[in-house]
Enzyme design. Structure first.
Site, short mmCIF file in Angstrom:
data_model
loop_
_atom_site.label_atom_id
_atom_site.label_comp_id
_atom_site.label_asym_id
_atom_site.label_seq_id
_atom_site.Cartn_x
_atom_site.Cartn_y
_atom_site.Cartn_z
N HIS A 1 -10.66 101.07 -28.81
CA HIS A 1 -11.54 102.22 -28.62
C HIS A 1 -12.79 101.84 -27.85
O HIS A 1 -13.30 100.74 -28.06
CB HIS A 1 -11.92 102.74 -30.02
CG HIS A 1 -12.70 104.00 -30.01
ND1 HIS A 1 -12.16 105.21 -29.62
CD2 HIS A 1 -13.99 104.23 -30.34
CE1 HIS A 1 -13.09 106.13 -29.72
NE2 HIS A 1 -14.22 105.59 -30.15
N LYS B 1 -0.58 100.84 1.39
CA LYS B 1 -0.73 102.16 0.74
C LYS B 1 -1.76 102.10 -0.38
O LYS B 1 -2.67 102.92 -0.46
CB LYS B 1 0.63 102.61 0.21
CG LYS B 1 0.69 103.94 -0.53
CD LYS B 1 0.30 103.91 -1.98
CE LYS B 1 1.01 102.94 -2.87
NZ LYS B 1 2.37 103.22 -3.18
N CYS C 1 7.16 96.47 1.69
CA CYS C 1 6.12 96.40 0.65
C CYS C 1 4.80 95.87 1.22
O CYS C 1 3.75 96.48 1.04
CB CYS C 1 6.60 95.52 -0.50
SG CYS C 1 5.33 95.21 -1.72
N TYR D 1 7.59 110.37 -3.84
CA TYR D 1 6.52 109.37 -3.95
C TYR D 1 5.63 109.36 -2.70
O TYR D 1 4.41 109.47 -2.80
CB TYR D 1 7.12 107.96 -4.07
CG TYR D 1 7.74 107.60 -5.38
CD1 TYR D 1 7.08 106.73 -6.25
CD2 TYR D 1 8.99 108.06 -5.76
CE1 TYR D 1 7.64 106.33 -7.46
CE2 TYR D 1 9.57 107.66 -6.96
CZ TYR D 1 8.89 106.80 -7.80
OH TYR D 1 9.46 106.42 -8.97
N GLU E 1 -5.59 104.35 -25.92
CA GLU E 1 -5.47 104.41 -27.39
C GLU E 1 -4.70 105.65 -27.82
O GLU E 1 -4.16 105.72 -28.92
CB GLU E 1 -6.85 104.36 -28.06
CG GLU E 1 -7.71 105.58 -27.83
CD GLU E 1 -9.10 105.43 -28.47
OE1 GLU E 1 -9.15 105.21 -29.70
OE2 GLU E 1 -10.10 105.50 -27.75
N GLU F 1 1.70 110.61 -2.44
CA GLU F 1 0.67 109.59 -2.32
C GLU F 1 -0.16 109.83 -1.05
O GLU F 1 -1.39 109.80 -1.07
CB GLU F 1 1.30 108.20 -2.31
CG GLU F 1 1.88 107.87 -3.69
CD GLU F 1 2.51 106.48 -3.80
OE1 GLU F 1 2.71 106.02 -4.93
OE2 GLU F 1 2.81 105.86 -2.77
N CYS G 1 3.91 99.47 -0.10
CA CYS G 1 3.11 99.39 -1.34
C CYS G 1 1.68 98.87 -1.13
O CYS G 1 0.72 99.48 -1.62
CB CYS G 1 3.79 98.45 -2.33
SG CYS G 1 5.57 98.63 -2.43
#
Ligand code: NDP
Length: 461
Positions: free
Chosen positions: A442, A51, A43, A184, A447, A188, A48
């Site tokens: 908003h 990356k 990681c 993944y 939303e 990526e 992660c």
């Protein structure tokens, strides 16, 4: 005082091992940890975090373009790969230092060495040649990118290819890069390299990338990739890779020979159990070499546990951390706790990103649910001024009978941030009426989750 050197010996200093060692030490255990490379594991060191830093770097291409729609004049732009690598390395070194400091501060002894099993209670530190005994041993060795493209053999030239490990340390940005895989990592990196200016081709053996994800997300991603000019070769696999001069030539099962500067393999990861000598400790491996564990992460050896990617359950950092906490509760706090692998959110950091929690439409139907589907695709407000054709997709899968929201799938800017919060609602068992009863914020993309009033369709098998 036990007869062992330590109460717990952890093999592997990645997300899972680090968390387990710190928590066990906090619970009063005498803990040691062996890490042969750098603290932080996949990681932090080669996954992660670097990356995501690359993903940020790659977004600027869009930002410079989009800025013009808002009146900005952007002058000459130039990208400096070595600067990115140097800054990334500096940040990773900083993080590694923090990891090490936290583990040491918890009172854990770190051995910078490779540990292998001698018996169920003894590990051997290979460089030091020292034997250490422990009451409990935790295997948290993670996994590594595989180069095995064929089912029975490694495709000729696979050693000429890079994996994500090497992609973080290339001397220069490849002008043309071929990426094998449709998961993944492949997606990526395809977007990272494309955003930074490389010509990217994705070579995937299936009919559409991201197998197992909701079909609408997969379609939205494919459309977006085509729009962005990423070349996607489907039903395609490499049969061989050759170096000719400065270039690589990749031959595919379709007979084409593609010339490029780098070939990257992103075809999955294999558990790091090779040469760990787990057999000497009576620890059983599964078909892919993963450590087989029960619902408390206990291996076939009574005093040995395993967590994280090496167990090949869900290969995600937060899952490894969660498994670590459950392990410590079970073993050192006398509170048997099984990791909860339900409703784990995840994101694929493409550009834009996609994120998901819960069941895909197909999974919901396949598990016997009659479903109501709410779907919305729209052009994000920002892009009304940028000229970009990018569209976002929001999709909720709702159980028709109970109205419980079973799945939430988003493609578009901010998807990962939104899905993290949606995951809380799903974990609490929120119904569609709970979403409807929530007042919108908003103007946001998020939303959309609480304003999709009209059912798109219902389905049951
Ligand atoms: P994935 O399992 O996601 O994808 C592997 C891909 O390689 C699939 O498309 C698969 O095809 C293909 N493939 C597998 N074997 C072969 C083969 N022999 N020849 C050609 N293609 C093949 O693996 P990744 O390495 O991308 O990622 C590993 C794990 O790491 C992920 O599962 C994820 O959990 C984690 N991860 C998470 C990230 C995040 O959270 N953002 C980022 C990166 C990794 P097929 O679909 O046909 O099987």
């Amino acid at each position: 005082m036990t007869k062992y050197d330590y109460d717990l010996f952890v093999i592997g200093g990645g997300s899972g091992g680090v968390r387990a060692s710190r928590m066990a030490a906090a619970a009063g255990a005498r803990v040691a940890l062996a890490e042969e490379y750098r603290m932080g594991g996949t990681c932090v060191i080669r996954g992660c975090i670097p990356k995501k830093l690359f993903v940020y770097a790659s977004h600027f291409a869009d930002d410079f373009h989009d800025a013009q729609g808002f009146g900005w004049s952007v002058g000459d732009i130039k990208f400096d790969w070595p600067a990115l690598i140097a800054n990334k390395d500096k940040e990773i070194a900083r993080l590694e230092g923090i990891y090490r400091k936290n583990v040491e501060a918890a009172g854990v002894t770190i051995y910078g060495d490779r540990a292998v099993f001698e018996d169920p209670h003894t590990v051997l530190l290979l460089n030091e040649g020292r034997r250490i005994t422990a009451d409990k041993i935790l295997i948290a060795t993670g996994n590594s990118p595989t180069r095995e493209m064929g089912t029975t053999h490694i495709v000729p030239g696979a050693d000429l290819c890079i994996t994500s490990n090497e992609a973080f340390h290339l001397d220069k940005l490849p002008g043309r890069v071929l990426i094998a895989g449709g998961g993944y990592v492949a997606l990526e990196f395809a977007h990272i390299f494309h955003g930074l200016g490389s010509k990217v081709s994705l070579v995937y053996r299936g009919d559409k990338p991201l197998r197992g994800f909701d079909e609408d997300l997969r379609d939205a991603l494919m459309t977006s990739m085509q729009r962005r000019g990423l070349d996607v070769l489907l039903g395609c696999e490499f049969t061989g890779i050759e170096k000719r001069g400065d270039c690589l030539h990749a031959e595919t099962n379709k007979g084409a020979v593609i010339e490029c500067d780098q070939v990257m393999l992103a075809i999955g990861r294999m558990p790091n159990t090779m040469a760990l000598h787990v057999g000497k400790a009576g620890v059983q491996l599964g078909k892919r070499g993963e450590i087989v564990v029960d619902e408390y992460s206990r291996t076939s050896a009574e005093n040995i546990y395993a967590i994280g990617d090496v167990t090949d359950r869900i290969q995600l950092t937060p899952v490894a951390i969660h498994e670590a906490m459950c392990f410590v509760k079970t073993v050192f706090e006398n509170k048997p706790t099984s990791p909860d692998h339900e409703l784990v959110p995840s994101a694929v950091f493409t550009t834009p990103e996609l994120a998901t929690v819960g069941m895909s439409e197909m999974k919901a139907l396949g598990t016997g649910h009659a479903i109501d589907v709410y779907k919305s695709t729209f052009r994000p407000l920002k892009h009304t001024m940028t000229g970009s054709e990018e569209r976002s997709l929001f999709k909720l899968i709702v159980d028709a009978k109970t109205q419980k929201v079973l799945g939430c799938h988003i493609f578009g800017w901010g998807a990962a941030e939104i899905v993290q919060i949606a995951a809380v609602a799903l974990k609490m068992g929120a119904t569609k009426q709970d979403f409807d009863a929530t007042v919108a914020l908003h103007p946001t993309a998020a939303e959309e989750l609480v304003t999709m009033r009209t059912k798109s369709y219902s389905k049951e098998v």
